[in-house]
Design a protein around this motif. Structure first.
Motif, mmCIF file in Angstrom:
data_model
loop_
_atom_site.group_PDB
_atom_site.id
_atom_site.type_symbol
_atom_site.label_atom_id
_atom_site.label_comp_id
_atom_site.label_asym_id
_atom_site.label_seq_id
_atom_site.Cartn_x
_atom_site.Cartn_y
_atom_site.Cartn_z
ATOM 1 N N TYR A 1 -42.331 -3.561 -86.095
ATOM 2 C CA TYR A 1 -43.181 -2.585 -86.772
ATOM 3 C C TYR A 1 -43.611 -1.443 -85.854
ATOM 4 N N SER B 1 -43.304 2.477 -86.805
ATOM 5 C CA SER B 1 -44.510 3.293 -86.892
ATOM 6 C C SER B 1 -44.399 4.516 -85.991
ATOM 7 N N PRO C 1 -52.466 5.048 -88.293
ATOM 8 C CA PRO C 1 -51.522 3.972 -87.976
ATOM 9 C C PRO C 1 -52.090 2.584 -88.240
#
Length: 284
Positions: free
Chosen positions: A46, A50, A68
């Motif tokens: 992830y 991101s 975020p």
């Protein structure tokens, strides 16, 4: 069974999620996306997705409506709401809705949506047999490093490859392979060196690609970042693609010609196993 999707701050049944016909993602492909793999209900890589999302939004001047940290929580929540054990999460951000004009609107409100797709990613049968690819000209736009939704030509290439009896396409520009229709292309030379194209505007900066190079370094596998030709690829000992949903997937034939012995190579399979072990251990 209807999935629950996320649209601009709301959780909705998929049949109730609607986007305006004036959305610039629809009118101009003025949007970016990310795909995050899920295994065991946890997110794979992830952090990399991101970071790339933030880079893409910056390059296009699109503001992500969530921080975020908040976006991570949305990913976790959509997994929970859909009881997703294995599959992927698709995220898309468009510049938003405005009357049709080539010029960007002033202070638009971005459209953010996420949905899930349940599918086997660990047990992909193609990992055992490998895939075949057809070589096709790369006719995409020049900023492939930005993960936009301009995917018409990759779709056309995949369909042309299928018509040729292949599973996918490897795209060629100026005599060198750029990447697959939706993945990074790699070869392994006969002396055991992993070769992959260096980062530039010509290819997407693959998250799985970066992880594979890190794993190769840790495992003492020699690698080189440089462009390679179709001839080199056909003459390679092994070949494979990498992506968020395919992990490391062997390529066993190019334009009908076997790569190596026409079977998934040992180094490719080793890289796949090492990748899966490491990423499952670090999943969030």
């Amino acid at each position: 069974m209807s999935r629950t999707v996320y649209l601009n701050g709301e959780w909705l049944p998929e049949e109730d999620a609607k986007v305006s016909i004036f959305d610039r993602g629809f009118l101009f492909a003025d949007a970016i996306y990310e795909v995050t793999g899920v295994v065991g209900g946890k997110l794979l890589e992830y952090e990399g997705h991101s970071a790339r999302l933030q880079r893409s939004t910056k390059e296009l001047g699109i503001t992500c409506p969530l921080s975020p940290e908040a976006l991570l929580e949305v990913h976790r929540e959509i997994v929970r709401r859909n009881d997703l054990k294995e599959g992927l999460i698709y995220l898309q951000i468009s510049r938003g809705t405005a009357d049709r004009d080539f010029a960007y609107p002033v202070d638009p409100k971005p459209t953010l949506t996420l949905f899930t797709q349940a599918k086997p990613v660990l047990g992909n049968p193609k990992a055992k047999t490998g895939i075949s690819v057809a070589l096709l000209p790369d006719q995409r736009w020049a900023r492939r490093d930005i993960k936009t939704v301009q995917l018409l030509y990759p779709s056309m290439a995949k369909m042309e490859a299928a018509a040729k009896g292949a599973d996918d396409a490897w795209l060629v520009e100026d005599g060198f392979i750029t990447e697959a229709s939706a993945a990074t292309a790699h070869i392994i030379s006969k002396n055991g060196k992993l070769i992959t194209r260096p980062l530039s505007h010509a290819i997407l900066h693959g998250i799985t690609r970066a992880s594979v190079l890190d794993i190769a370094k840790e495992a003492g596998i020699d690698y080189e970042e440089r462009a390679f030709t179709p001839g080199e690829a056909k003459d390679a000992a092994e070949a494979f693609i990498t992506s968020a949903t395919n992990f490391v997937l062997p390529v066993v034939a190019i334009d009908g010609q076997n790569v190596g012995d026409g079977k998934p190579g040992p180094l490719t399979l080793k890289m796949r196993q090492l990748y899966i072990e490491k990423k499952l251990a670090n999943a969030i």
